[in-house]
Enzyme design. Structure first.
Site, PDB file in Angstrom:
ATOM      1  CD  GLU A   8      -1.768  -2.407   1.468  1.00 42.25           C
ATOM      2  OE1 GLU A   8      -0.616  -2.638   1.888  1.00 42.25           O
ATOM      3  OE2 GLU A   8      -2.638  -3.286   1.356  1.00 42.25           O
ATOM      4  CG  HIS A  14     -10.980  -6.605   7.864  1.00 46.26           C
ATOM      5  ND1 HIS A  14     -10.078  -7.269   8.650  1.00 46.26           N
ATOM      6  CD2 HIS A  14     -10.557  -6.795   6.585  1.00 46.26           C
ATOM      7  CE1 HIS A  14      -9.167  -7.848   7.885  1.00 46.26           C
ATOM      8  NE2 HIS A  14      -9.432  -7.567   6.625  1.00 46.26           N
TER       9      HIS A  14
HETATM   10  C1  LIG Z   1      -2.517  -4.634   4.392  1.00 46.89           C
HETATM   11  C2  LIG Z   1      -3.633  -5.408   3.796  1.00 46.89           C
HETATM   12  N1  LIG Z   1      -3.907  -5.236   2.492  1.00 46.89           N
HETATM   13  C3  LIG Z   1      -4.912  -5.934   1.925  1.00 46.89           C
HETATM   14  C4  LIG Z   1      -5.658  -6.812   2.662  1.00 46.89           C
HETATM   15  C5  LIG Z   1      -6.797  -7.589   2.015  1.00 46.89           C
HETATM   16  N2  LIG Z   1      -6.403  -9.003   1.904  1.00 46.89           N
HETATM   17  C6  LIG Z   1      -6.730  -9.881   2.841  1.00 46.89           C
HETATM   18  S1  LIG Z   1      -6.050 -11.370   2.574  1.00 46.89           S
HETATM   19  C7  LIG Z   1      -5.307 -10.854   1.152  1.00 46.89           C
HETATM   20  C8  LIG Z   1      -4.450 -11.793   0.384  1.00 46.89           C
HETATM   21  C9  LIG Z   1      -3.256 -12.193   1.155  1.00 46.89           C
HETATM   22  O1  LIG Z   1      -2.583 -13.207   0.516  1.00 46.89           O
HETATM   23  P1  LIG Z   1      -1.423 -14.027   1.208  1.00 46.89           P
HETATM   24  O2  LIG Z   1      -0.593 -13.128   2.066  1.00 46.89           O
HETATM   25  O3  LIG Z   1      -0.707 -14.766   0.161  1.00 46.89           O
HETATM   26  O4  LIG Z   1      -2.175 -15.025   2.199  1.00 46.89           O
HETATM   27  P2  LIG Z   1      -3.329 -16.070   1.895  1.00 46.89           P
HETATM   28  O5  LIG Z   1      -4.618 -15.337   2.031  1.00 46.89           O
HETATM   29  O6  LIG Z   1      -3.113 -16.623   0.541  1.00 46.89           O
HETATM   30  O7  LIG Z   1      -3.206 -17.095   2.967  1.00 46.89           O
HETATM   31  C10 LIG Z   1      -5.615  -9.522   0.920  1.00 46.89           C
HETATM   32  C11 LIG Z   1      -5.169  -8.777  -0.251  1.00 46.89           C
HETATM   33  C12 LIG Z   1      -5.340  -6.944   4.030  1.00 46.89           C
HETATM   34  N3  LIG Z   1      -6.041  -7.752   4.833  1.00 46.89           N
HETATM   35  N4  LIG Z   1      -4.324  -6.248   4.567  1.00 46.89           N
END
Ligand SMILES: Cc1ncc(C[n+]2csc(CCOP(=O)(O)OP(=O)(O)O)c2C)c(N)n1
Lengths: 321, 326
Positions: B60, B129
């Site tokens: 971000e 959230h």
């Molecule tokens: C700082 C932030 N940006 C965006 C999000 C929205 N978001 C939640 S989970 C996710 C994907 C994360 O992927 P990863 O770190 O690979 O973990 P996974 O969900 O695949 O276990 C996103 C973009 C968030 N929770 N926090």
């Protein structure tokens, strides 16, 4: 240290628990965001399997498996999913925020990358107090793009902290494939540039993860932080609903052929460590435990409304007004 | 004329902007192939391609900062942050760079950047959230803060925001995306400097914005059933506030309730209340009341979350109390 049959049961517990959660979500018993770990169970099973009860774990919103295998009871986790008073976070956190300090579980974090600095701090305190404790921090490969990942690996290496960074690389951060978010996708090579030991391991193979996790935790105990990339896959949607337009069904099917539970079960049966028929009995036992957890959650109460502003300050609801 | 949701109204506005000005591009997490985490940008990737519908890693601070840099260098970026909760990772870029560069550089640099993000609670997403941070951002000189609450504003605010030579933040309440209404096919011309009267009345003013507007409209219906005619003001812009509209309504009704989803202490409601006191004190027949979110991180269970957030009964209750009919 868990034996290999126990590890199978651990994975089955997480799988069955989450399949039940998915049904309860359809019935609107569970709400909010729910992120399932289906397909990734070998990682939490193996890593928790080599930890001591006094060791600490920090997880993400995809945390049901980590909580269950760090020793939190299915009853306490299910009650939390329901938002009931007997939940492991008192019902306040829900699926994404499972906490149980008595079992060394420090969340359940909803902000991607947000758990890493906390893990570094837990490990720093343990080092300063000369406590023999290791902290394992779990996060997805998506977090590798956040600044906190890089800041934390550097701090941990610079200060020689007893922490293991466990990256659950399931190839997708929501709809974004790893190669579309990282210029260099070899995560362990990149982690190593911060001056810590780093490995990549087959995250569908609970034996392989156990082997590497053992080394990593041992090294961290001696003050050498480590990074472990577990290559895994989530079989289901990112959260409960997700049209999954970013990957094709054939890819999902290919990975399902390497289901960590099937792989391990086949291996144990071939070696004679698991009797024929034992698996079904194991799963039935797990299902019965989950039935009890659901009944417990259903019977647990809702917190009274006059308690709304509880747990904001240690001093109670009147503080900070 | 067709029936359009707030989600599609914003998507349509982004599409028009991309068609009209080749300096415009959209950038953010999962805005492209995924179609946006709330589906706002669905279809745009196929139409405009990966250069102009630019998926970013989870970074971000970096992509908001890159939006600032690109804006300085002549582009007109629309940066989407999935939700305002994650905007905190980019707060340094927004506050220390976007909002200050014009001033620090003695007017040499401008940042014509639009940042869109979802805001608000009410969906049982728990403490990390569910934030409503638009009031926080409205504290910052150098920013313009928009809070669309109607389909027309979702469709019409982006154009003028992009035309602004300075950074504009648009807060889209997650609970509004599925709200629909009739919308003309051409872009509605909306003024992003003015509040709007959404319902006229002479007994009391309900001042609100964004996700709390539907609650205030419902509260006004209920009050009408008890013979109280409430005027509902949709502030629309939290910075700069439309002082004239605020003073005008209070001068008509002599009583005001400010309704917002931020926490009460130090919230935008406090600012509005202070302005009424400064500019319309002698018009008041009663102290200004506030309905805001309880001072607690939002809890997961529905009954607790509902109790924490502004509600129709709380708004009706506050209004009746001001009228001595509590
Ligand atoms: C700082 C932030 N940006 C965006 C999000 C929205 N978001 C939640 S989970 C996710 C994907 C994360 O992927 P990863 O770190 O690979 O973990 P996974 O969900 O695949 O276990 C996103 C973009 C968030 N929770 N926090």
């Amino acid at each position: 240290m868990r034996d290999r049959v126990e590890l199978l049961r651990d994975m089955v517990l997480v799988r069955q628990f989450e399949e039940r959660c998915a049904r309860l979500y359809q019935e609107a018993k569970i709400r909010g965001f729910v992120h399932l770990y289906v397909g990734e169970e070998a990682v939490a099973a193996a890593v928790m399997g080599v930890l001591q009860p006094r060791d600490r774990a920090v997880a993400t919103y995809r945390d049901h498996g980590h909580a269950l295998l760090k020793g939190v009871s299915p009853e306490a986790v299910m009650a939390e999913m329901y938002g009931r008073v007997d939940g492991c976070s008192g019902g306040r956190g829900g699926s994404m925020h499972l906490f149980d300090v008595a079992h060394g579980l420090y969340g359940g974090h909803g902000i991607v990358g947000g758990g890493l600095p906390i893990a570094v701090g837990l490990a720093l305190a343990d080092k300063l107090q000369a406590r023999d404790r290791v902290t394992v921090c779990f996060f997805g490969e998506g977090a590798v793009a956040e600044g906190e990942f890089h800041e934390c690996l550097n701090l941990a290496a610079l200060w020689s902290l007893p922490v293991v960074f466990c990256c659950e690389n399931n190839l997708y951060a929501m709809g974004t494939a790893l190669e579309r978010s990282e210029a260099d996708t070899d995560l362990s090579v990149r982690a190593a540039t911060y001056g810590l030991a780093a490995w990549s391991v087959d995250g569908m193979d609970v034996d392989a993860v156990t082997h590497t996790a053992q080394r990593a935790v041992e090294m961290a105990r001696g003050g050498a932080p480590c990074f472990v990339e577990c290559r895994t896959y989530r079989f289901r949607a990112h959260s409960m609903y997700d049209p999954e337009l970013y990957r094709d069904r054939a890819e999902v099917e290919r990975w399902r052929e390497r289901d960590p539970i099937d792989l391990h079960r086949t291996r144990l049966e071939a070696s004679g460590d698991l009797e024929p028929g034992a698996f079904d009995a194991m799963r039935a036992g797990v299902d019965a435990a989950i039935d009890r957890a659901v009944a417990f959650a259903e019977s647990s109460g809702l917190e009274p409304l006059d308690q709304l502003t509880r747990h904001v300050y240690a001093a109670g609801p009147e503080a900070g007004r | 004329m067709s029936r359009v949701t707030c989600r599609d109204a914003m998507g349509r506005a982004i599409r028009r902007a991309l068609l009209e000005d080749d300096r415009v591009f959209l950038m953010g997490e999962d805005v492209g192939r995924y179609g946006g985490c709330f589906g706002v940008s669905k279809g745009l990737y196929d139409e405009f391609g990966p250069e102009r519908i630019r998926d970013t890693p989870l970074s971000e601070s970096a992509f908001v900062g890159a939006g600032i840099g690109a804006a300085i260098a002549g582009m007109r970026p629309i940066v989407e942050i999935m939700t305002c909760n994650f905007s905190l990772l980019a707060l340094d870029q927004i506050l220390n760079n976007a909002a200050t560069l014009r001033h620090m550089s003695g007017g040499q640099i401008g940042v014509p950047l639009v940042i869109r993000m979802t805001t608000g609670g009410g969906r049982q997403l728990a403490a990390q959230h569910s934030h409503s941070l638009e009031g926080w951002y409205a504290h910052i000189p150098g920013l313009t803060v928009l809070t669309p609450a109607t389909v027309e504003d979702f469709a019409g605010m982006l154009g003028p925001a992009l035309a602004d030579p300075d950074p504009v933040l648009i807060f889209e309440h997650g609970g509004l995306y599925n709200v629909d209404a009739e919308l003309p096919d051409e872009d509605p011309a909306v003024d992003i400097n003015k509040a709007a009267v959404r319902r006229a009345g002479q007994d009391i003013s309900l001042l609100t914005y964004g996700g709390s507007l539907p609650k205030c409209m419902a509260a006004a219906d209920e009050l009408a059933a008890s013979g109280i005619e409430a005027e509902v003001i949709d502030l629309r812009v939290l910075r700069p506030l439309d002082d004239e509209a605020i003073v005008t309504t209070v001068s008509r009704t002599h009583r005001a309730v400010v309704v917002d989803e931020g926490w009460r202490s130090g919230g935008i409601g406090a600012e509005i209340s202070a302005r009424i006191m400064e500019q319309a004190f002698w018009e008041l027949d009663a102290p200004v009341a506030r309905v805001a979110t309880a001072e607690v991180p939002l809890p997961y269970p529905k009954h607790l979350e509902d109790a924490a957030l502004p509600s129709v009964p709380a708004i009706v209750g506050a209004a009746k109390e001001l009228l001595g009919r509590g």
